[in-house]
Write a protein that holds these residues in place. Structure first.
Motif, PDB file in Angstrom:
ATOM      1  N   PHE A  31       7.945  42.012  50.572  1.00 31.40           N
ATOM      2  CA  PHE A  31       6.627  43.942  50.558  1.00 31.40           C
ATOM      3  C   PHE A  31       8.101  44.620  51.321  1.00 31.40           C
ATOM      4  O   PHE A  31       7.701  45.912  50.782  1.00 31.40           O
ATOM      5  CB  PHE A  31       6.026  42.595  51.158  1.00 31.40           C
ATOM      6  N   ALA A  32       8.836  44.053  52.448  1.00 30.73           N
ATOM      7  CA  ALA A  32       9.430  45.292  52.783  1.00 30.73           C
ATOM      8  C   ALA A  32      10.002  45.633  51.400  1.00 30.73           C
ATOM      9  O   ALA A  32      10.852  47.115  51.872  1.00 30.73           O
ATOM     10  CB  ALA A  32      10.317  44.286  53.730  1.00 30.73           C
ATOM     11  N   VAL A  33      10.853  45.102  50.667  1.00 31.74           N
ATOM     12  CA  VAL A  33      12.327  45.611  49.539  1.00 31.74           C
ATOM     13  C   VAL A  33      10.741  46.945  49.695  1.00 31.74           C
ATOM     14  O   VAL A  33      11.611  47.493  48.907  1.00 31.74           O
ATOM     15  CB  VAL A  33      12.251  44.397  49.380  1.00 31.74           C
ATOM     16  N   GLY A  34      10.433  46.282  48.450  1.00 30.25           N
ATOM     17  CA  GLY A  34       8.742  47.404  47.390  1.00 30.25           C
ATOM     18  C   GLY A  34       8.746  48.065  48.403  1.00 30.25           C
ATOM     19  O   GLY A  34       8.427  49.566  47.446  1.00 30.25           O
ATOM     20  N   ALA A  35       8.192  48.043  49.498  1.00 30.10           N
ATOM     21  CA  ALA A  35       7.807  49.056  50.088  1.00 30.10           C
ATOM     22  C   ALA A  35       8.597  50.309  50.261  1.00 30.10           C
ATOM     23  O   ALA A  35       8.658  51.966  50.349  1.00 30.10           O
ATOM     24  CB  ALA A  35       6.489  49.033  51.090  1.00 30.10           C
ATOM     25  N   TYR A  36       9.992  49.698  50.729  1.00 25.14           N
ATOM     26  CA  TYR A  36      11.216  50.842  50.988  1.00 25.14           C
ATOM     27  C   TYR A  36      12.013  51.869  49.378  1.00 25.14           C
ATOM     28  O   TYR A  36      11.742  52.274  50.025  1.00 25.14           O
ATOM     29  CB  TYR A  36      12.258  49.806  51.569  1.00 25.14           C
ATOM     30  N   THR A  37      11.158  50.646  48.651  1.00 21.53           N
ATOM     31  CA  THR A  37      12.138  51.074  47.487  1.00 21.53           C
ATOM     32  C   THR A  37      11.156  51.924  47.051  1.00 21.53           C
ATOM     33  O   THR A  37      11.891  53.596  47.385  1.00 21.53           O
ATOM     34  CB  THR A  37      12.195  50.191  46.629  1.00 21.53           C
ATOM     35  N   VAL A  38       9.997  52.193  47.463  1.00 22.62           N
ATOM     36  CA  VAL A  38       9.400  53.604  46.776  1.00 22.62           C
ATOM     37  C   VAL A  38       9.354  54.336  48.183  1.00 22.62           C
ATOM     38  O   VAL A  38       9.709  56.103  47.905  1.00 22.62           O
ATOM     39  CB  VAL A  38       7.908  53.009  47.018  1.00 22.62           C
ATOM     40  N   ALA A  66       5.229  40.817  46.182  1.00 24.40           N
ATOM     41  CA  ALA A  66       5.018  40.966  46.493  1.00 24.40           C
ATOM     42  C   ALA A  66       5.819  42.690  46.731  1.00 24.40           C
ATOM     43  O   ALA A  66       5.279  43.504  47.574  1.00 24.40           O
ATOM     44  CB  ALA A  66       5.892  40.210  47.812  1.00 24.40           C
ATOM     45  N   GLY A  67       6.476  42.893  45.499  1.00 25.15           N
ATOM     46  CA  GLY A  67       7.008  44.014  45.855  1.00 25.15           C
ATOM     47  C   GLY A  67       6.178  45.366  45.477  1.00 25.15           C
ATOM     48  O   GLY A  67       5.917  46.051  45.544  1.00 25.15           O
ATOM     49  N   ALA A 103       8.298  55.617  40.928  1.00 26.48           N
ATOM     50  CA  ALA A 103       8.487  54.676  41.396  1.00 26.48           C
ATOM     51  C   ALA A 103       8.461  52.737  41.622  1.00 26.48           C
ATOM     52  O   ALA A 103       8.534  51.783  42.115  1.00 26.48           O
ATOM     53  CB  ALA A 103       8.653  55.031  43.369  1.00 26.48           C
ATOM     54  N   VAL A 104       6.733  53.152  41.457  1.00 27.81           N
ATOM     55  CA  VAL A 104       6.547  51.968  41.264  1.00 27.81           C
ATOM     56  C   VAL A 104       6.859  50.720  40.601  1.00 27.81           C
ATOM     57  O   VAL A 104       7.226  49.075  40.907  1.00 27.81           O
ATOM     58  CB  VAL A 104       4.777  51.438  40.971  1.00 27.81           C
ATOM     59  N   PRO A 105       7.202  50.639  39.412  1.00 29.53           N
ATOM     60  CA  PRO A 105       7.984  49.893  38.206  1.00 29.53           C
ATOM     61  C   PRO A 105       9.660  49.561  38.694  1.00 29.53           C
ATOM     62  O   PRO A 105      10.080  48.440  38.688  1.00 29.53           O
ATOM     63  CB  PRO A 105       8.218  50.374  36.862  1.00 29.53           C
ATOM     64  N   VAL A 106      10.219  50.261  39.644  1.00 28.00           N
ATOM     65  CA  VAL A 106      11.735  50.670  40.011  1.00 28.00           C
ATOM     66  C   VAL A 106      11.265  50.195  41.341  1.00 28.00           C
ATOM     67  O   VAL A 106      12.322  48.392  41.358  1.00 28.00           O
ATOM     68  CB  VAL A 106      12.041  52.348  40.426  1.00 28.00           C
ATOM     69  N   ALA A 107      10.524  49.324  42.670  1.00 28.31           N
ATOM     70  CA  ALA A 107      10.090  48.728  43.198  1.00 28.31           C
ATOM     71  C   ALA A 107       9.864  47.517  42.967  1.00 28.31           C
ATOM     72  O   ALA A 107      11.051  46.166  43.404  1.00 28.31           O
ATOM     73  CB  ALA A 107       9.130  49.028  44.098  1.00 28.31           C
ATOM     74  N   ILE A 108       9.042  47.438  41.592  1.00 30.21           N
ATOM     75  CA  ILE A 108       9.199  45.950  41.497  1.00 30.21           C
ATOM     76  C   ILE A 108       9.942  45.264  40.320  1.00 30.21           C
ATOM     77  O   ILE A 108      10.727  44.109  41.189  1.00 30.21           O
ATOM     78  CB  ILE A 108       7.749  45.870  40.240  1.00 30.21           C
ATOM     79  N   ALA A 109      11.113  45.695  40.165  1.00 31.60           N
ATOM     80  CA  ALA A 109      12.201  44.901  39.356  1.00 31.60           C
ATOM     81  C   ALA A 109      13.135  44.630  40.125  1.00 31.60           C
ATOM     82  O   ALA A 109      13.842  43.698  40.270  1.00 31.60           O
ATOM     83  CB  ALA A 109      13.077  46.644  38.499  1.00 31.60           C
ATOM     84  N   LEU A 110      13.486  45.318  41.678  1.00 30.80           N
ATOM     85  CA  LEU A 110      14.326  45.656  42.565  1.00 30.80           C
ATOM     86  C   LEU A 110      13.992  44.705  42.828  1.00 30.80           C
ATOM     87  O   LEU A 110      15.302  43.726  43.623  1.00 30.80           O
ATOM     88  CB  LEU A 110      14.573  47.105  43.609  1.00 30.80           C
ATOM     89  N   THR A 111      12.571  44.029  44.119  1.00 30.56           N
ATOM     90  CA  THR A 111      12.480  42.977  44.118  1.00 30.56           C
ATOM     91  C   THR A 111      12.841  41.670  43.764  1.00 30.56           C
ATOM     92  O   THR A 111      13.050  41.180  44.353  1.00 30.56           O
ATOM     93  CB  THR A 111      10.265  43.894  44.389  1.00 30.56           C
ATOM     94  N   MET A 112      12.251  42.167  42.398  1.00 30.80           N
ATOM     95  CA  MET A 112      12.558  40.850  42.011  1.00 30.80           C
ATOM     96  C   MET A 112      13.851  40.520  41.468  1.00 30.80           C
ATOM     97  O   MET A 112      14.810  39.698  41.445  1.00 30.80           O
ATOM     98  CB  MET A 112      11.793  40.965  39.670  1.00 30.80           C
ATOM     99  N   VAL A 113      14.844  41.394  40.749  1.00 24.61           N
ATOM    100  CA  VAL A 113      16.327  41.354  41.590  1.00 24.61           C
ATOM    101  C   VAL A 113      16.848  40.369  42.422  1.00 24.61           C
ATOM    102  O   VAL A 113      17.257  39.793  42.799  1.00 24.61           O
ATOM    103  CB  VAL A 113      16.902  42.688  41.440  1.00 24.61           C
ATOM    104  N   SER A 114      16.226  40.785  43.814  1.00 26.54           N
ATOM    105  CA  SER A 114      16.537  40.443  45.468  1.00 26.54           C
ATOM    106  C   SER A 114      16.007  39.040  44.989  1.00 26.54           C
ATOM    107  O   SER A 114      16.514  37.965  45.677  1.00 26.54           O
ATOM    108  CB  SER A 114      15.924  41.855  46.252  1.00 26.54           C
TER     109      SER A 114
END
Length: 369
Positions: free
Chosen positions: A95-102, A259-260, A121-132
């Protein structure tokens, strides 16, 4: 007491059988009515007639937004804990990774100065959170039980400590002026403003419906059956040819993505993100919500997430003998969990398999006595 509990369980099971045996149009009509109720819920013209449900000490629409975020997180964690049987104590880290990415991509106070719109920024947050999630799961998902729980707990603490100490993530100063979701009224006034939380609640509620549809379809597919087999007996599933590591990684990635998404929605609403938003206690609350509602059941996760979030906020502004009850909200929450685990350990709305397991155990105990 035991006889009363058995009667309650029997009545609940009978109600479940009647629901499953009802005509399809009846079930669809009831489902549409429930959805319409929750869309109408944040309107004062509606909730003022609901008796004690509105929160007296807090803005009810803001509380409903918080509840909706918890419900979305509970649905995501239910994939990991309920379907795949993986004990995750650090889910709030995603959840934190998604919020901080945005925040990093959109806020003027970010060092990147990219100033992206929120929607981009939302799809980037989802993708980055999935990668994490994949990065965390690849070296750790060969662990099981308590060992996996400790690793995920460490992950959440790493995210929190990194947010506190990193100059790039601004610590407690945080990121401000995060843009809101797009949308305008006919007069040019922004649909997603600062004072009215209703549009954000409606947005999250719509996202919850779409996510639930996706998760339900996924759990009824080959992937979902693999998750259930891993949850029931991972060794047996592996002997039967199920690539357990791959499907556990999928569960981690899917849960992390949800969560992201929740974190991105939270950042767009709050307009501000800092390290104090992501305490470890939140991970424990989300896990408790899934177990409270019924692990392995989507409806149970929704009910558990909603009730737990609402229960915590309900005490705000209430005094008893000069004592602010909100200060003791986690004491009441803990007592409710203890009572729940004693009298209904399978949760409020468990899946049928889990309910049958606990029923068999109760029969064994009764026979043994």
């Amino acid at each position: 007491m035991t006889n009363v509990l058995e009667k309650v369980r029997s009545g609940r099971e009978a109600a479940g059988e009647r629901w499953r045996g009802a005509p399809r149009w009846v079930r669809w009509a009831l489902l549409i009515a429930v959805i319409a109720f929750f869309y109408a819920l944040p309107n004062k013209e509606f909730y003022q007639y609901l008796g004690p449900i509105p929160t007296p000490g807090a803005n009810f629409t803001q509380v409903m937004f918080t509840v909706s975020i918890y419900v979305l997180l509970a649905v995501g964690l239910n994939i990991v804990v309920g379907f795949a049987g993986l004990l995750d104590l650090g889910y709030f880290g995603f959840f934190a990774v998604g919020a901080y990415t945005v925040a990093v991509l959109t806020s003027p106070s970010s060092d990147l100065k990219t100033l992206w719109p929120w929607l981009l920024a939302v799809p980037v947050a989802i993708a980055l959170t999935m990668v994490s999630g994949v990065m965390l799961g690849t070296p750790t998902l060969r662990l099981r039980g308590d060992y996996l729980a400790l690793v995920t707990l460490g992950f959440a603490e790493m995210i929190r400590i990194g947010a506190v100490s990193s100059e790039f993530l601004k610590g407690q100063r945080g990121f401000n002026q995060i843009p809101h979701p797009p949308g305008e009224y006919a007069d040019g006034k922004p649909f997603f403003g600062v004072l009215d939380a209703r549009p954000y609640y409606w947005l999250v509620l719509t996202v919850i419906i779409l996510v639930v549809i996706g998760v339900r379809n996924l759990t009824h597919s080959r992937v979902g059956r693999a998750w259930i087999s891993i949850r029931e007996d991972e060794d047996a599933a592996q002997l039967m040819g199920v690539p357990t590591f791959k499907f556990k990684l999928w569960a981690f990635a899917a849960g992390a993505a949800i969560a992201g998404l929740a974190g991105a929605l939270f950042a767009g609403k709050q307009n501000f993100v800092n390290s104090q938003n992501f305490e470890l206690l939140n991970s424990i609350i989300i896990l408790a919500a899934v177990i409270f509602g019924g692990s392995g059941n989507i409806v149970g996760a929704i009910v558990g997430g909603g009730l737990v979030a609402y229960m915590i906020e309900r005490f705000r502004g209430i005094e008893l003998l000069g004592v602010e009850l909100y200060e003791y909200r986690f004491l009441f929450f803990g007592l409710v969990l203890v009572v729940m685990m004693i009298f209904r350990p399978e949760g409020l709305i468990p899946n049928r398999r889990r309910a049958a397991e606990f029923k068999d155990r109760r029969k064994e105990v009764t026979v043994g006595e």
